[in-house]
Design a protein around this motif. Structure first.
Motif, PDB file in Angstrom:
ATOM      1  N   UNK A  72       0.829  -1.208   0.000  1.00 49.77           N
ATOM      2  CA  UNK A  72       0.000   0.000   0.000  1.00 49.77           C
ATOM      3  C   UNK A  72       0.863   1.259   0.000  1.00 49.77           C
ATOM      4  N   UNK A  73       1.840   1.251  -0.914  1.00 47.32           N
ATOM      5  CA  UNK A  73       2.735   2.403  -1.088  1.00 47.32           C
ATOM      6  C   UNK A  73       2.866   2.687  -2.581  1.00 47.32           C
ATOM      7  N   UNK A  74       3.249   3.918  -2.940  1.00 47.82           N
ATOM      8  CA  UNK A  74       3.339   4.277  -4.358  1.00 47.82           C
ATOM      9  C   UNK A  74       4.432   3.526  -5.114  1.00 47.82           C
ATOM     10  N   UNK A  75       4.152   3.292  -6.379  1.00 47.33           N
ATOM     11  CA  UNK A  75       5.114   2.735  -7.316  1.00 47.33           C
ATOM     12  C   UNK A  75       5.742   3.896  -8.077  1.00 47.33           C
ATOM     13  N   UNK A  76       7.074   3.957  -8.082  1.00 48.16           N
ATOM     14  CA  UNK A  76       7.795   4.964  -8.866  1.00 48.16           C
ATOM     15  C   UNK A  76       8.224   4.331 -10.178  1.00 48.16           C
ATOM     16  N   UNK A  77       7.968   5.023 -11.280  1.00 45.09           N
ATOM     17  CA  UNK A  77       8.314   4.509 -12.598  1.00 45.09           C
ATOM     18  C   UNK A  77       8.690   5.646 -13.543  1.00 45.09           C
ATOM     19  N   UNK A  78       9.377   5.281 -14.609  1.00 40.37           N
ATOM     20  CA  UNK A  78       9.629   6.203 -15.721  1.00 40.37           C
ATOM     21  C   UNK A  78       8.780   5.804 -16.925  1.00 40.37           C
ATOM     22  N   UNK A  79       8.017   4.769 -16.773  1.00 39.03           N
ATOM     23  CA  UNK A  79       7.224   4.182 -17.847  1.00 39.03           C
ATOM     24  C   UNK A  79       5.878   4.901 -17.946  1.00 39.03           C
ATOM     25  N   UNK A  80       5.811   5.870 -18.847  1.00 39.93           N
ATOM     26  CA  UNK A  80       4.589   6.671 -18.992  1.00 39.93           C
ATOM     27  C   UNK A  80       3.371   5.832 -19.410  1.00 39.93           C
ATOM     28  N   UNK A  94       3.650   7.044  -9.432  1.00 43.19           N
ATOM     29  CA  UNK A  94       4.248   8.367  -9.618  1.00 43.19           C
ATOM     30  C   UNK A  94       5.348   8.269 -10.667  1.00 43.19           C
ATOM     31  N   UNK A  95       5.351   9.200 -11.598  1.00 43.64           N
ATOM     32  CA  UNK A  95       6.453   9.282 -12.547  1.00 43.64           C
ATOM     33  C   UNK A  95       7.685   9.801 -11.811  1.00 43.64           C
ATOM     34  N   UNK A  96       8.812   9.191 -12.086  1.00 45.57           N
ATOM     35  CA  UNK A  96      10.036   9.488 -11.336  1.00 45.57           C
ATOM     36  C   UNK A  96      10.444  10.956 -11.437  1.00 45.57           C
TER      37      UNK A  96
END
Length: 139
Positions: free
Chosen positions: A107-115, A130-132
């Motif tokens: 139950x925490x945010x996922x950080x990604x660069x994958x739009x 969230x976008x990195x």
């Protein structure tokens, strides 16, 4: 604050060799699924070759980075979270299932660069992604 870290971010960190990333992982808690190591193994030679560091410098940097990350094995992810992530990603990118499932589990945010991943799961109602680059501007 805690986050799940997508492989694309970690790969970029490993290639860059930037000290700012070491500070970042020391100041926050980042979780990774064990599947990340499968993805890294595919690209390890390219990551080291593309890096701005010598072989020994890269090893020291990578070790310092990984010492700060918390790896969660797949067996710790509830089947319902894995199934939910799998269903959401079937038409987006199934190989990101472990990352999304871990985000759901903790139950925490996922950080990604994958739009496309970011847009796809947000359209399906999941907002803890969230976008990195947005993350970096907010710290």
């Amino acid at each position: 604050m805690e986050f799940v870290l997508d492989a694309n971010i970690l790969m970029a960190m490993l290639i860059s060799g930037k000290a700012q990333y070491l500070r970042l992982v020391r100041e926050r808690t980042f979780f990774i699924p064990e599947f990340l190591f499968v993805e890294l193994a595919k690209y390890q030679v390219d990551i080291v070759r593309t890096s701005r560091l010598s072989g020994s410098e890269w090893t020291i940097y990578a070790t310092s980075l990984f010492m700060q990350l918390r790896c969660i094995p797949r067996c710790c992810i509830a089947p319902e979270n894995f199934n939910k992530a799998s269903n959401w990603l079937v038409d987006i990118d199934p190989k990101d299932t472990d990352y999304l499932a871990l985000s759901l589990q903790l139950d925490i945010p996922l950080l990604t660069r994958d739009r496309p991943l970011w847009q796809g799961v947000r359209k399906k109602g999941y907002q803890q992604i969230i976008l990195f680059n947005e993350f970096l501007t907010g710290i």
